[in-house]
Design a protein around this motif. Structure first.
Motif, short mmCIF file in Angstrom:
data_model
loop_
_atom_site.label_atom_id
_atom_site.label_comp_id
_atom_site.label_asym_id
_atom_site.label_seq_id
_atom_site.Cartn_x
_atom_site.Cartn_y
_atom_site.Cartn_z
N PHE B 166 0.88 -1.04 -0.03
CA PHE B 166 -0.13 0.12 0.04
C PHE B 166 0.97 1.38 0.03
CE2 PHE B 166 -2.77 -2.98 1.59
CZ PHE B 166 -4.29 -2.31 1.99
N ASP B 168 4.19 2.89 0.10
CA ASP B 168 5.53 2.20 0.30
C ASP B 168 5.16 1.36 1.59
OD1 ASP B 168 5.39 4.06 2.23
OD2 ASP B 168 7.27 5.07 1.37
N GLN B 169 4.15 0.95 2.18
CA GLN B 169 4.03 -0.02 3.41
C GLN B 169 3.53 -1.24 3.00
OE1 GLN B 169 1.40 2.41 5.92
NE2 GLN B 169 2.45 4.30 5.74
N LEU B 170 3.59 -2.30 3.75
CA LEU B 170 3.03 -3.33 3.83
C LEU B 170 1.59 -3.17 4.23
CD1 LEU B 170 5.76 -5.73 5.13
CD2 LEU B 170 5.11 -5.52 3.03
N PRO B 172 -1.50 -2.78 5.84
CA PRO B 172 -1.77 -2.64 7.36
C PRO B 172 -2.93 -3.33 7.97
CG PRO B 172 -2.46 -0.66 5.99
CD PRO B 172 -1.97 -1.66 5.12
N GLY B 334 -0.52 6.96 -5.66
CA GLY B 334 0.60 6.67 -4.95
C GLY B 334 0.74 5.22 -4.30
N GLY B 335 -0.77 4.70 -4.27
CA GLY B 335 -0.88 3.35 -3.52
C GLY B 335 -2.26 2.94 -3.95
N ALA B 336 -2.55 1.57 -3.67
CA ALA B 336 -3.99 1.25 -3.86
C ALA B 336 -3.96 0.04 -2.90
CB ALA B 336 -4.13 0.55 -5.11
N ASP B 337 -5.28 -0.41 -2.44
CA ASP B 337 -5.22 -1.58 -1.53
C ASP B 337 -5.72 -2.69 -2.32
OD1 ASP B 337 -8.61 -2.35 -0.75
OD2 ASP B 337 -8.35 -0.22 -1.49
#
Lengths: 350, 350
Positions: B166, B168-170, B172, B334-337
């Motif tokens: 997500f 730049d994170q794993l 959550p 910049g992200g997607a779930d």
């Protein structure tokens, strides 16, 4: 009992999977379910919604002759007020009367407005820009001893913001918009609405005043403004609501102006369109719109209220949504995404 | 053209918000839209789905006499195989013929099975336990120079796993199940399915073999097994599919056995039930199920295929879903779930 039976928006999401409804009644022992927390919230934790902040859409009756009313709550300041001003003018001009629901795309949106795209718009509609998709607010940025970031948004907008965490992280779906690097953005609840924020300057410890862009979030039931290709931002004459998984990629790319608080089933259960993007291919498939009025001008409209997102009960409810401990559940998730914590809205008891 | 028109599951999620469909056609210049990446994927990047891994449910025709077929792809090993074995037996015994869709809860689920709860189950159904909600796999845990975590799942299951981020994170939304502390769990795509994982032992740098629990994720269209209160886990005779925002709190609390790959609109557009939890209050409201068969036993069934989640095109597609750069968009998220990156499934061209 009245209170429970009128939990309209939020009730849809609480349930587990019993084989029959009775089994659920046997449950709920030590930990209250989210729905129970909401049902026992104090009267003063609920905030009345002014009829002037509602948009009431009456569709043609269904095949059995039953009326179909959709009630939308418009967003408060400071969000999207230009489009919302246009929507008030369009409703006053009865622009939508005789238009229709034209698009139903599964797991995405229902869209309505003038299918001919030829109907004259009322005079005096504001022209909005892309910069209006976000609202700059000043916030107080502090870094506490554990290294956590800012926690309060300050004047000029006096927005409360309960920063919401996914598990123990800030909302990871808030990027800096270039798709590469990221700033410490996040999301939270403010005055009853899910909003995201991103500092437009990097906060530094001890510097209290910074500017953050904030914007509403595309959760299920949120209502937005259809538009053509950029730089067009739409007038508000063409509206849609989300009927599927939260399309967060639309955040900051389309204006959000409200949310459906009652009657979304009249839209979400419509037959899906078979044309491109779920548009209906024939006029016969469209659902006629009889009228759209601001709540203050609508007949037979009940009063509505939402659970203050700044209340203790909302905090307990959000925690329970993220960590289901009621008897049906074995493993609490330890987190929830902001769109899985719908703000409770209900009819106000007389 | 054939290829594009048969992008069934994935096509629903790609579109933006033009006032009319034609405007979208003017778009798409420099960056391809996710749908275009899928449409131009190489033939060898698509994986055929065996008819024996499909479950075909024929509902009674709609009010206009049109047939309503729902096609479900069952999960591959190692996930939920006990329940899937039961489902194969139930289909072979024609258990669902003459049963019905009994529950439609807005923004949540559609559920079907024997409303009377009195119909005899076939002999020989396996009894599954809560431990079967997750599957332990060995994974290779490495920590690279940037501090990033493990990236491959190893034998005994030989599961590929493209770990999904997500932003730049794993992911959550993967907690450790006690609602407080967290381990470095995450989610990704494996053999065409969205799965989450959580190490059951804390990985240490340089120690290659660790055990992780993995499990499927409750995205839109996923199919699961209704159950009563724990420790009951359900037989598979009562099934549901998700028709709203991903209810991730159900992960690890109910067995997931598959996903709808065609015809979900026949379920998601049904009238919502007005009873508790969206159950219909009268028999007349239920939609009759004519038959449910394993695909190999169903008539007139086309062949289906999914885009390999280990393919280059899938990686490009996932990136494009997280960072929309096609012309309609101004700000890539910049992200997607993970549930906003549905695995493309389509009819196989002849």
């Amino acid at each position: 009992m009245k209170k429970i039976s009128t939990l309209l928006v939020c009730a849809a999401l609480f349930a587990a999977f019993p084989l029959s409804a009775q089994n659920e009644a046997e449950a709920a022992k030590t930990y209250p379910a989210p729905s129970e927390i909401v049902a026992t919230a104090k009267a003063q934790e609920w905030v009345a919604i002014a009829p002037s902040d509602l948009l009431v859409m009456d569709l043609a009756p269904d095949a059995k002759g039953k009326p179909r009313r959709v009630v939308i709550q418009l967003m408060p300041e400071p969000f999207s007020q230009g489009w919302i001003g246009n929507i008030r003018k369009l409703a006053a001009a009865k622009f939508w009367d005789g238009t229709s629901v034209n698009r139903v795309q599964d797991n995405y949106v229902v869209q309505w407005g003038d299918a001919t795209e030829k109907k004259a718009l009322p005079d005096g509609l504001a022209k909005l820009g892309e910069a209006d998709y976000v609202t700059p607010v000043h916030f107080f940025a502090g870094v506490d001893s554990s290294g956590k970031g800012f926690d309060r948004i300050e004047p000029p907008f006096q927005l409360p913001l309960n920063i919401f965490q996914f598990g123990d992280q800030l909302d990871p779906l808030v990027g800096d918009g270039n798709g590469v690097s990221r700033k410490p953005g996040g999301s939270g609840f403010s005055n009853g609405w899910p909003v995201a924020y991103l500092p437009s300057t990097t906060p530094a410890s001890g510097k209290p005043q910074h500017v953050a862009d904030t914007w509403p979030v595309h959760c299920y039931g949120m209502v937005g403004v259809g538009r053509n290709l950029s730089p067009d931002t739409g007038t508000g004459a063409e509206l849609y609501t989300v009927i599927g998984h939260a399309p967060r990629h639309l955040d900051r790319n389309i204006a959000l102006v409200g949310r459906v608080i009652e009657g979304i089933e009249h839209l979400s259960s419509l037959p899906r369109g078979t044309g491109a993007l779920g548009f209906y291919e024939s006029e016969a498939e469209r659902t006629p719109i009889l009228s759209v009025r601001i709540g203050a001008d609508a007949s037979d409209l009940p009063a509505f209220e939402y659970l203050s997102t700044e209340s203790d009960s909302f905090a307990a409810y959000a925690d329970a949504r993220a960590n289901r401990r009621d008897p049906f559940f074995i493993k609490p998730a330890g987190g929830a995404d902001i769109c899985n914590i719908p703000v409770p809205v209900r009819r106000r008891a007389n």
